[in-house]
Design a protein around this motif. Structure first.
Motif, short mmCIF file in Angstrom:
data_model
loop_
_atom_site.label_atom_id
_atom_site.label_comp_id
_atom_site.label_asym_id
_atom_site.label_seq_id
_atom_site.Cartn_x
_atom_site.Cartn_y
_atom_site.Cartn_z
N ALA A 17 0.84 -1.19 0.00
CA ALA A 17 0.00 0.00 0.00
C ALA A 17 0.88 1.24 0.00
N LEU A 18 0.34 2.31 -0.51
CA LEU A 18 1.05 3.59 -0.57
C LEU A 18 0.44 4.53 0.47
N ALA A 19 1.27 5.06 1.35
CA ALA A 19 0.80 5.99 2.38
C ALA A 19 0.67 7.39 1.80
N VAL A 20 -0.49 8.02 2.03
CA VAL A 20 -0.71 9.40 1.64
C VAL A 20 -1.46 10.11 2.76
N THR A 21 -1.26 11.39 2.87
CA THR A 21 -2.01 12.19 3.84
C THR A 21 -2.95 13.09 3.05
N LEU A 22 -4.22 13.00 3.36
CA LEU A 22 -5.24 13.82 2.70
C LEU A 22 -6.01 14.55 3.79
N GLY A 23 -5.87 15.87 3.81
CA GLY A 23 -6.50 16.62 4.88
C GLY A 23 -5.91 16.21 6.21
N ARG A 24 -6.75 15.80 7.13
CA ARG A 24 -6.24 15.39 8.45
C ARG A 24 -6.11 13.87 8.59
N TYR A 25 -6.30 13.13 7.51
CA TYR A 25 -6.27 11.67 7.59
C TYR A 25 -5.09 11.06 6.86
N ASP A 26 -4.55 10.02 7.47
CA ASP A 26 -3.53 9.20 6.83
C ASP A 26 -4.26 8.03 6.18
N VAL A 27 -4.00 7.84 4.91
CA VAL A 27 -4.72 6.85 4.11
C VAL A 27 -3.71 5.92 3.45
N ALA A 28 -4.06 4.65 3.34
CA ALA A 28 -3.27 3.68 2.60
C ALA A 28 -4.03 3.38 1.31
N VAL A 29 -3.39 3.62 0.18
CA VAL A 29 -3.99 3.33 -1.13
C VAL A 29 -3.40 2.01 -1.60
N ALA A 30 -4.28 1.07 -1.94
CA ALA A 30 -3.83 -0.28 -2.30
C ALA A 30 -4.56 -0.79 -3.53
N ARG A 31 -3.95 -1.77 -4.18
CA ARG A 31 -4.52 -2.39 -5.38
C ARG A 31 -4.79 -3.86 -5.13
N ASP A 32 -5.86 -4.32 -5.73
CA ASP A 32 -6.14 -5.75 -5.81
C ASP A 32 -6.58 -5.99 -7.25
N GLY A 33 -5.66 -6.46 -8.08
CA GLY A 33 -5.95 -6.58 -9.50
C GLY A 33 -6.13 -5.21 -10.11
N TYR A 98 -8.01 9.42 -7.00
CA TYR A 98 -8.65 10.43 -6.15
C TYR A 98 -9.40 9.73 -5.03
N VAL A 99 -9.35 10.32 -3.83
CA VAL A 99 -9.99 9.74 -2.65
C VAL A 99 -10.83 10.82 -1.97
N ASP A 100 -11.99 10.40 -1.45
CA ASP A 100 -12.87 11.29 -0.69
C ASP A 100 -12.78 10.90 0.78
N THR A 101 -12.07 11.70 1.59
CA THR A 101 -11.93 11.38 3.01
C THR A 101 -13.05 11.99 3.86
N GLU A 102 -13.97 12.70 3.22
CA GLU A 102 -15.10 13.24 3.96
C GLU A 102 -16.21 12.21 4.14
N THR A 103 -16.10 11.11 3.41
CA THR A 103 -17.11 10.06 3.43
C THR A 103 -16.44 8.73 3.69
N THR A 104 -17.05 7.89 4.54
CA THR A 104 -16.54 6.53 4.68
C THR A 104 -17.59 5.58 4.11
N LEU A 105 -17.14 4.54 3.47
CA LEU A 105 -18.05 3.58 2.85
C LEU A 105 -18.62 2.58 3.85
N ASN A 106 -18.00 2.48 5.02
CA ASN A 106 -18.45 1.50 6.00
C ASN A 106 -18.94 2.11 7.29
#
Length: 111
Positions: A17-33, A98-106
């Protein structure tokens, strides 16, 4: 939704996974296929970076104690973690992610 550029698609491999900081959140961006996911970059068990663990079979593994989290749901699939982590909406636009950190899917609030 408020998507912001997280990284280039070419920077996201299937093994890690690739670590990125978006706004106030640390996010891991990952691939599966061909799918790309954004998951909270903090293990719910030990508060360490999930981006430092391995990505395989639709999960990311925490390097410290071996907890695994499903990239699609954020739910732990292997102990010792018992609490899910937040997952975020992702859009691939051309060659960028692109990632939306204002919304969580779960429905999980990021730490």
């Amino acid at each position: 939704m408020a998507f912001e550029k997280a990284c280039a698609l070419a920077d996201v491999t299937e093994e890690a996974a690739l670590a990125v900081t978006l706004g106030r959140y640390d996010v891991a961006v990952a691939r599966d296929g061909d799918e790309v996911f954004a998951i909270e970059n903090t293990c719910s068990h030990a508060a360490v970076a999930l981006s430092e663990g391995e990505v395989a079979d639709g999960t990311v593994e925490c390097w410290l104690h071996g907890s695994c989290f499903d990239l699609r749901t954020g739910k732990p699939t292997h102990l010792p973690a018992t609490e899910p982590v937040a997952i975020f909406p992702v859009e691939v636009r051309g060659t960028d992610v692109y990632v939306d950190t204002e919304t969580t899917l779960n429905g999980v609030t990021p730490q």
